[in-house]
Design a protein around this motif. Structure first.
Motif, mmCIF file in Angstrom:
data_model
loop_
_atom_site.group_PDB
_atom_site.id
_atom_site.type_symbol
_atom_site.label_atom_id
_atom_site.label_comp_id
_atom_site.label_asym_id
_atom_site.label_seq_id
_atom_site.Cartn_x
_atom_site.Cartn_y
_atom_site.Cartn_z
ATOM 1 N N GLU B 32 43.740 32.118 43.581
ATOM 2 C CA GLU B 32 42.278 32.213 43.716
ATOM 3 C C GLU B 32 41.626 32.868 42.490
ATOM 4 N N CYS B 33 42.408 33.448 41.595
ATOM 5 C CA CYS B 33 41.831 34.184 40.454
ATOM 6 C C CYS B 33 40.964 33.264 39.606
ATOM 7 N N ILE B 34 39.728 33.718 39.320
ATOM 8 C CA ILE B 34 38.817 32.916 38.503
ATOM 9 C C ILE B 34 38.749 33.438 37.064
ATOM 10 N N GLN B 35 39.644 34.388 36.721
ATOM 11 C CA GLN B 35 39.702 34.940 35.362
ATOM 12 C C GLN B 35 38.352 35.496 34.899
ATOM 13 N N CYS B 36 37.656 36.155 35.825
ATOM 14 C CA CYS B 36 36.340 36.696 35.474
ATOM 15 C C CYS B 36 36.456 37.948 34.612
ATOM 16 N N GLY B 37 37.604 38.625 34.691
ATOM 17 C CA GLY B 37 37.810 39.803 33.852
ATOM 18 C C GLY B 37 37.265 41.102 34.414
ATOM 19 N N LYS B 38 36.729 41.074 35.630
ATOM 20 C CA LYS B 38 36.198 42.317 36.200
ATOM 21 C C LYS B 38 37.288 43.380 36.329
ATOM 22 N N CYS B 39 38.477 42.949 36.725
ATOM 23 C CA CYS B 39 39.590 43.898 36.866
ATOM 24 C C CYS B 39 39.841 44.601 35.530
ATOM 25 N N ALA B 40 39.839 43.830 34.452
ATOM 26 C CA ALA B 40 40.147 44.407 33.137
ATOM 27 C C ALA B 40 39.056 45.361 32.675
ATOM 28 N N ILE B 57 47.913 39.675 32.718
ATOM 29 C CA ILE B 57 49.097 39.660 33.575
ATOM 30 C C ILE B 57 48.870 38.685 34.732
ATOM 31 N N ILE B 58 47.664 38.756 35.328
ATOM 32 C CA ILE B 58 47.345 37.848 36.437
ATOM 33 C C ILE B 58 47.408 36.396 35.934
ATOM 34 N N HIS B 59 46.851 36.182 34.742
ATOM 35 C CA HIS B 59 46.849 34.833 34.185
ATOM 36 C C HIS B 59 48.285 34.318 34.036
ATOM 37 N N VAL B 87 37.240 46.209 42.731
ATOM 38 C CA VAL B 87 36.163 45.418 42.114
ATOM 39 C C VAL B 87 36.396 43.912 42.123
ATOM 40 N N CYS B 88 37.586 43.444 42.398
ATOM 41 C CA CYS B 88 37.854 42.004 42.296
ATOM 42 C C CYS B 88 36.984 41.201 43.268
ATOM 43 N N PRO B 89 36.185 40.259 42.755
ATOM 44 C CA PRO B 89 35.278 39.510 43.629
ATOM 45 C C PRO B 89 36.010 38.494 44.510
ATOM 46 N N MET B 90 37.252 38.192 44.180
ATOM 47 C CA MET B 90 38.001 37.198 44.950
ATOM 48 C C MET B 90 39.004 37.847 45.908
ATOM 49 N N ASP B 91 38.948 39.155 46.009
ATOM 50 C CA ASP B 91 39.843 39.904 46.900
ATOM 51 C C ASP B 91 41.320 39.571 46.662
ATOM 52 N N ILE B 92 41.658 39.516 45.381
ATOM 53 C CA ILE B 92 43.021 39.123 45.022
ATOM 54 C C ILE B 92 44.015 40.286 45.103
ATOM 55 N N LYS B 93 43.499 41.510 45.065
ATOM 56 C CA LYS B 93 44.342 42.701 45.003
ATOM 57 C C LYS B 93 45.285 42.643 43.791
HETATM 58 S S1 SF4 Z 1 38.815 40.541 38.996
HETATM 59 FE FE1 SF4 Z 1 40.016 39.212 40.396
HETATM 60 S S2 SF4 Z 1 39.267 37.155 40.009
HETATM 61 FE FE2 SF4 Z 1 38.537 38.404 38.299
HETATM 62 S S3 SF4 Z 1 40.135 38.167 36.705
HETATM 63 FE FE3 SF4 Z 1 40.686 39.975 37.891
HETATM 64 S S4 SF4 Z 1 42.068 39.223 39.485
HETATM 65 FE FE4 SF4 Z 1 41.018 37.423 38.647
#
Ligand code: SF4
Ligand code: SF4
Lengths: 298, 178
Positions: B32-40, B57-59, B87-93
């Motif tokens: 589900e990760c959209i690579q938005c970068g909020k986590c980073a 790492i998620i990528h 903060v992840c908007p996709m609740d990926i943990k």
């Molecule tokens: S915040 Fe969530 S959706 Fe966005 S890049 Fe990180 S893991 Fe992916």
């Protein structure tokens, strides 16, 4: 008399027993019986069992949770990692009954059972909710006399909020530690880096220079924005970075100022009249300036 | 990982099996990760300047890049702070994905040596952190030399070790659980 299980963890009893001394002192002053969790283990630390698998993590955390279940008490800890690891393990078990089943198959072999009845608190939430700021105000013997505090709650004390029994209204703008300092006569302004990471933990163990540089960045912002008399810390790991880590930066000539740092448990002990030599026995960054201020100097 | 420039990902390295393996260890909604970068943007690893930080790492995990993930030690610099989870908007943990990579790495014997030191201390002493000289430090503040933990309770420590022996520690520990 109220009672609470004192969960020690590792760093407090072995590296910073001055914080353990302070914790025992304040609980007694606050008329709370500090019950020893005889035979407690490490929480376990995130780089150990949690990094093997969920079941291994839950099995190790359950050891401590079961000891509390057996005594019918809740726990309080001064270490953010313990607060995080125990609560997260409990949360995982709460969400997955099949995990509890597996854990209890293992525990049956030593004649024990995990029930999950004990609540795990940290000292910030314990003071804020279970003791209350009014009681702290009544018990203060040494008013902090406007001591300017830069607070560091510590990441594990805030997140993941869904795993915790209680939480700040907004975990990215924590207020509880500030209010506790204010209740003792200190001032504790907000600052922009208030929730930034101190760098202690896995980062310090695996990339020491980068960890200390991250910490310095935070400390520089604290110095520039607040120029406080003291840093007041909610987690024993952060405390070790703020105190011993800061002393190391000074020794390496990477820092040309110093800000003394105490755990909130130590600062409360100070305000409640504990022996100052004992409560600061292992503090590296000298506290003289802060103590003078409390005694009425500038 | 290269420090700068374009990292060309060789898609032939993608390993579907490895993605499933990570899922087994708790990396649930990876895809589900959209690579938005909020986590980073909030991750201390990234802010401290580790090159291979959470979003990357998620990528790599979504692509099943096993070699890269197991060879690079950045996951062991993760603070377990859970800012990314918050903060992840996709609740990926995202943190659970870090944990899954670590769990794969301990089974591949590609974790840093200090991981074993922590595990050994935990098993032998009941405490992952067990520094020398604590007795003197405790005495100085008027506390008993040993805290009332497993340090003071040999019989209970044996039971604790019995528990640990029933977990996967028995499979991954490079030391004897005796
Ligand atoms: S915040 Fe969530 S959706 Fe966005 S890049 Fe990180 S893991 Fe992916
Ligand atoms: S838990 Fe790890 S990956 Fe997530 S924000 Fe914290 S340091 Fe970064």
């Amino acid at each position: 008399m109220k009672q609470v299980g004192l969960f020690l963890g590792c760093n407090i009893p072995f590296n910073r027993p001055d914080v353990e001394y302070s914790a025992r002192y304040i609980l007694s002053e606050l008329e709370t019986n500090a019950v020893d969790l005889e035979g407690a283990s490490c929480c376990p630390a995130f780089g150990t069992m949690p990094s093997i698998d969920i079941e291994a993590w839950a099995a190790a955390s359950a050891w401590n949770l079961v000891l509390a279940d057996e005594k019918g008490i809740d726990l309080v800890t001064g270490c953010g990692s313990c607060y995080g690891s125990l609560n997260e393990a409990k949360h995982h078990m709460g969400q997955h009954p099949e995990l509890i089943e597996k854990i209890n198959q293992i525990y049956a072999k030593v004649g024990k059972e995990y029930k999950g009845t004990a609540k795990v608190s940290n000292f910030i939430n314990f003071i804020y909710e279970d003791v209350g700021l009014e009681k702290i105000k009544q018990k203060v013997k040494v008013n902090l006399n406007g001591l300017k505090c830069a607070v560091q709650t510590g990441c594990h004390n805030l997140w993941p909020s869904e795993a915790y029994p209680t939480s700040e209204d907004n975990t990215f703008q924590p207020k509880r530690l500030r209010e506790i300092c204010e209740a003792m006569g200190g001032s504790a302004p907000n600052y922009s880096a208030i929730t930034d990471c101190c760098g202690m933990g896995a980062l310090r163990s695996n990339a020491s220079d980068k960890s200390l540089a991250l910490f310095k960045k935070k400390l520089d912002m604290i110095k520039e924005e607040l120029d406080p008399d003291i840093c007041v810390i909610g987690c024993s790991s952060c405390l070790m970075q703020f105190d011993a880590g800061q002393a190391l930066l000074i020794e390496q000539k990477k820092l040309n100022y110093q800000i003394p740092s105490l755990h909130i448990i130590q600062l409360i002990a100070l305000a409640l009249g504990a022996d100052i030599d004992k409560l600061t026995a292992f503090t590296k960054v000298p506290l003289d300036g802060a103590i003078n201020k409390i005694k009425g100097g500038n | 990982m290269e420090e700068s420039g374009v990292n060309v990902i060789n898609l032939n390295q993608c390993d579907e099996e490895f993605i499933k393996y990570l899922e087994k260890f708790g990396a649930h909604s990876l895809k589900e990760c959209i690579q938005c970068g909020k986590c980073a943007s909030t991750c201390p690893m990234a802010l401290a300047g580790l090159d291979f930080y959470i979003k990357r790492i998620i990528h790599a995990a979504t692509l099943g890049l096993k070699e890269i993930l197991l060879e690079d030690s950045s996951v062991w610099g993760c603070q377990s702070c859970n800012r990314c989870v918050e903060v992840c908007p996709m609740d990926i943990k995202p943190y659970e994905i870090i944990q899954a990579v670590r769990r794969a790495a301990v089974r591949d014997e590609s974790c840093p040596a200090n991981t074993y030191e922590g595990l050994r201390n935990l098993y032998k002493n009941g405490h992952a952190v067990f520094p020398k000289g604590f007795e003197e430090r405790r005495k100085k503040v008027g506390l008993p030399e040993k805290p009332p933990t497993l340090t003071s309770h040999e019989e209970l420590k044996k039971k604790f070790q019995e528990i640990l022996k029933q977990t996967s520690l028995a499979d991954v520990a490079p030391f004897k659980l005796d």
